[in-house]
Scaffold this motif. Structure first.
Motif, short mmCIF file in Angstrom:
data_model
loop_
_atom_site.label_atom_id
_atom_site.label_comp_id
_atom_site.label_asym_id
_atom_site.label_seq_id
_atom_site.Cartn_x
_atom_site.Cartn_y
_atom_site.Cartn_z
N GLU A 1 0.83 -1.20 0.00
CA GLU A 1 0.00 0.00 0.00
C GLU A 1 0.87 1.25 0.00
O GLU A 1 0.55 2.26 -0.65
CB GLU A 1 -0.90 0.00 1.24
CG GLU A 1 -1.95 1.08 1.25
CD GLU A 1 -3.07 0.84 0.25
OE1 GLU A 1 -3.54 1.82 -0.34
OE2 GLU A 1 -3.45 -0.34 0.06
N GLY A 2 2.00 1.19 0.71
CA GLY A 2 2.87 2.35 0.82
C GLY A 2 3.45 2.80 -0.49
O GLY A 2 3.68 4.00 -0.70
N TYR A 3 3.69 1.86 -1.43
CA TYR A 3 4.31 2.24 -2.69
C TYR A 3 3.35 3.03 -3.58
O TYR A 3 3.78 3.78 -4.45
CB TYR A 3 4.84 1.01 -3.42
CG TYR A 3 5.85 1.36 -4.50
CD1 TYR A 3 6.91 2.21 -4.23
CD2 TYR A 3 5.74 0.84 -5.79
CE1 TYR A 3 7.84 2.53 -5.21
CE2 TYR A 3 6.66 1.16 -6.77
CZ TYR A 3 7.71 2.00 -6.48
OH TYR A 3 8.61 2.33 -7.45
N SER B 1 0.45 6.28 -10.41
CA SER B 1 -0.59 7.31 -10.49
C SER B 1 -1.14 7.45 -11.91
O SER B 1 -2.21 8.03 -12.11
CB SER B 1 -0.03 8.66 -10.02
OG SER B 1 0.94 9.16 -10.93
N ASP C 1 7.55 4.51 3.64
CA ASP C 1 6.14 4.14 3.50
C ASP C 1 5.98 2.69 3.05
O ASP C 1 5.10 1.97 3.54
CB ASP C 1 5.45 5.06 2.48
CG ASP C 1 5.22 6.46 3.02
OD1 ASP C 1 5.31 6.64 4.26
OD2 ASP C 1 4.97 7.38 2.22
N THR C 2 6.84 2.27 2.11
CA THR C 2 6.72 0.92 1.58
C THR C 2 6.96 -0.13 2.66
O THR C 2 6.22 -1.11 2.78
CB THR C 2 7.72 0.72 0.44
OG1 THR C 2 9.02 1.12 0.89
CG2 THR C 2 7.35 1.52 -0.77
N GLN D 1 1.66 5.44 -2.62
CA GLN D 1 1.87 6.83 -2.25
C GLN D 1 3.18 7.37 -2.82
O GLN D 1 3.29 8.56 -3.13
CB GLN D 1 1.89 6.97 -0.72
CG GLN D 1 0.73 6.28 0.01
CD GLN D 1 -0.62 6.73 -0.50
OE1 GLN D 1 -0.84 7.91 -0.73
NE2 GLN D 1 -1.54 5.78 -0.67
N GLU D 2 4.18 6.51 -2.98
CA GLU D 2 5.50 6.95 -3.42
C GLU D 2 5.67 6.97 -4.93
O GLU D 2 6.47 7.74 -5.47
CB GLU D 2 6.59 6.04 -2.83
CG GLU D 2 6.79 6.17 -1.34
CD GLU D 2 8.00 5.39 -0.87
OE1 GLU D 2 8.74 4.86 -1.73
OE2 GLU D 2 8.20 5.29 0.35
N SER E 1 4.32 -0.02 5.72
CA SER E 1 3.02 -0.62 5.43
C SER E 1 3.05 -2.14 5.55
O SER E 1 2.00 -2.79 5.57
CB SER E 1 2.55 -0.21 4.02
OG SER E 1 3.42 -0.70 3.02
#
Length: 399
Positions: free
Chosen positions: A172-174, A182, A330-331, A176-177, A334
């Motif tokens: 999930e964290g990736y 996107s 973040d990666t 965001q990064e 999570s």
């Protein structure tokens, strides 16, 4: 169409040979390649027809069968850094009449993912990408490496993800990064997996240490991975040095090869830590389970954000009942945080390394709790479970 009738094309730049990880091999394969291998094999066990389109270690075109998976290897002209350059990988899947219901490409390094996109586009079949990283331009290596990655990361990668029916992030964290994710129309999370049985070797922590000729009464800190600056292994060594000064019964093993190896060895010698710190070099799969079981804590001290999407070593340590200390990205957070399988340190911070090691050394109750959580996490991510999730994704896309 039943699920067992699926014809799946897996596209990746490099794919392990048999016994690939038994020793040092010029044909480079790391985490993304291991993920593609285990996923392909588990899908084949479910009855799917799985063909992997990849590169050869030689200038010859070969087709082989590995554990139920057909592996078509396009001839390589040369290699740039650790990447095989096989131009015909892009052409062969289109011209040789391969027939797939769905294409699954693994984004690590090109051109494998480009070959998958071209096949899907020209044959009008659904296109899925799993994102293993590699979207950040790194200006090191030869001119050809830098030029190729610049073109790929600046002009191609976003278009590839935009063309995907679904993009898969291992964490999930990736999401965001990642910039590339996107651009995808749809993104879902499917984690990497682990073979728990491989790390359940039936020996105690103390016996595993004896097998490695390490004091069974010592507190063992372990790192396994590449020895490159972005991994922060020098930060780990400095932090461990401070920790060891307070607790002389501690030991450190740094397993792996890379550009920092000689510097690390020199530092160990200068500090008179040769009896305390071992740097054995590459640790083959046949020995990794023993090291993981011998460790009291596993440390992943990476210092570059985005370089760790979902490190397999976290699950491998978990499967061996070993709690982890890893950098606060973040990666990684999570994975480690919600599962309470370890603790997080501040990237590049020597004092943070020493403090987290001391926490695990002093608190037996916390170490036991994180050990149990780690093993539970590993069981929830066995490869059979992960393959079932991918299988469900393929079916939903086709429907």
């Amino acid at each position: 169409m039943t699920t067992d009738d699926l014809r799946i094309g897996q596209f990746i730049t490099q794919y392990p040979y048999e016994n690939q990880f038994s020793g040092v091999d010029d044909y480079f394969c790391s985490g993304a390649e291991r993920v593609a291998k285990r996923l392909s094999e588990k899908l084949a066990e479910r009855g799917c027809s799985v063909t992997v389109c990849t590169s050869s270690a030689t200038s010859e075109y070969t087709v082989e069968k590995q554990n139920g998976v057909t592996v078509e290897r396009s001839p390589s002209l040369t290699n740039i850094n650790t990447t095989q350059i096989a131009p015909s990988q892009i052409v062969n899947p289109i011209t040789e009449g391969l027939d797939f219901d769905i294409v699954h490409a693994h984004n690590s390094t090109p051109p494998g993912v480009i070959a998958g996109w071209l096949y899907a586009k020209w044959n009008d079949v659904p296109f899925i990408i799993t994102h293993h990283g590699g979207e950040t331009y790194e200006s090191h290596g030869s001119f050809f490496r830098r030029a190729g990655l610049f073109i790929y990361t600046k002009f191609l990668i976003n278009s590839l993800f935009q063309a995907a029916d679904v993009a898969v992030s291992p964490t999930e964290g990736y999401i965001q990064e990642s910039s590339a994710l996107s651009h995808a129309e749809s993104v879902t999370v499917i984690p990497n997996g682990v073979d728990v049985d491989q790390f359940d070797i039936g020996v105690s922590n103390e016996e595993a240490k004896r097998q490695l000729e390490i004091d069974p009464e010592s507190f063992l800190v372990l790192y396994v991975g590449s020895l490159h600056p972005r991994k922060g292994v020098d930060v780990l060594l400095n932090g461990f040095t401070h920790f060891h000064e307070m607790h002389p019964d501690t030991r450190l093993v740094i397993g792996g090869d890379g550009s920092l190896k000689k510097d690390l060895e020199s530092t160990v010698e200068e500090r008179n830590l040769s009896d305390v710190v071992q740097i054995p070099g590459f640790i083959p799969e046949s020995k990794k389970s023993t090291y993981m079981n011998a460790a009291d804590v596993f440390v992943l001290p990476s210092i570059t954000a985005g370089s760790e999407v979902f490190p397999l070593v976290l699950l491998e340590a978990a499967a061996a009942r070993t709690p982890v200390i890893a950098s606060r990205f973040d990666t990684i957070e999570s994975v480690v945080g919600p599962n309470k399988m370890g603790s997080l340190l501040e990237p590049g911070n020597v004092e943070s390394v020493a403090n987290e090691l001391k926490r695990f050394y002093d608190d037996d109750e916390m170490r036991q709790e994180t050990t149990e959580n780690a093993l539970r996490t590993a069981h929830n991510r066995e490869w059979n479970v992960i393959a079932q999730q991918y299988h469900g994704l393929y079916r939903s896309v086709l429907e």
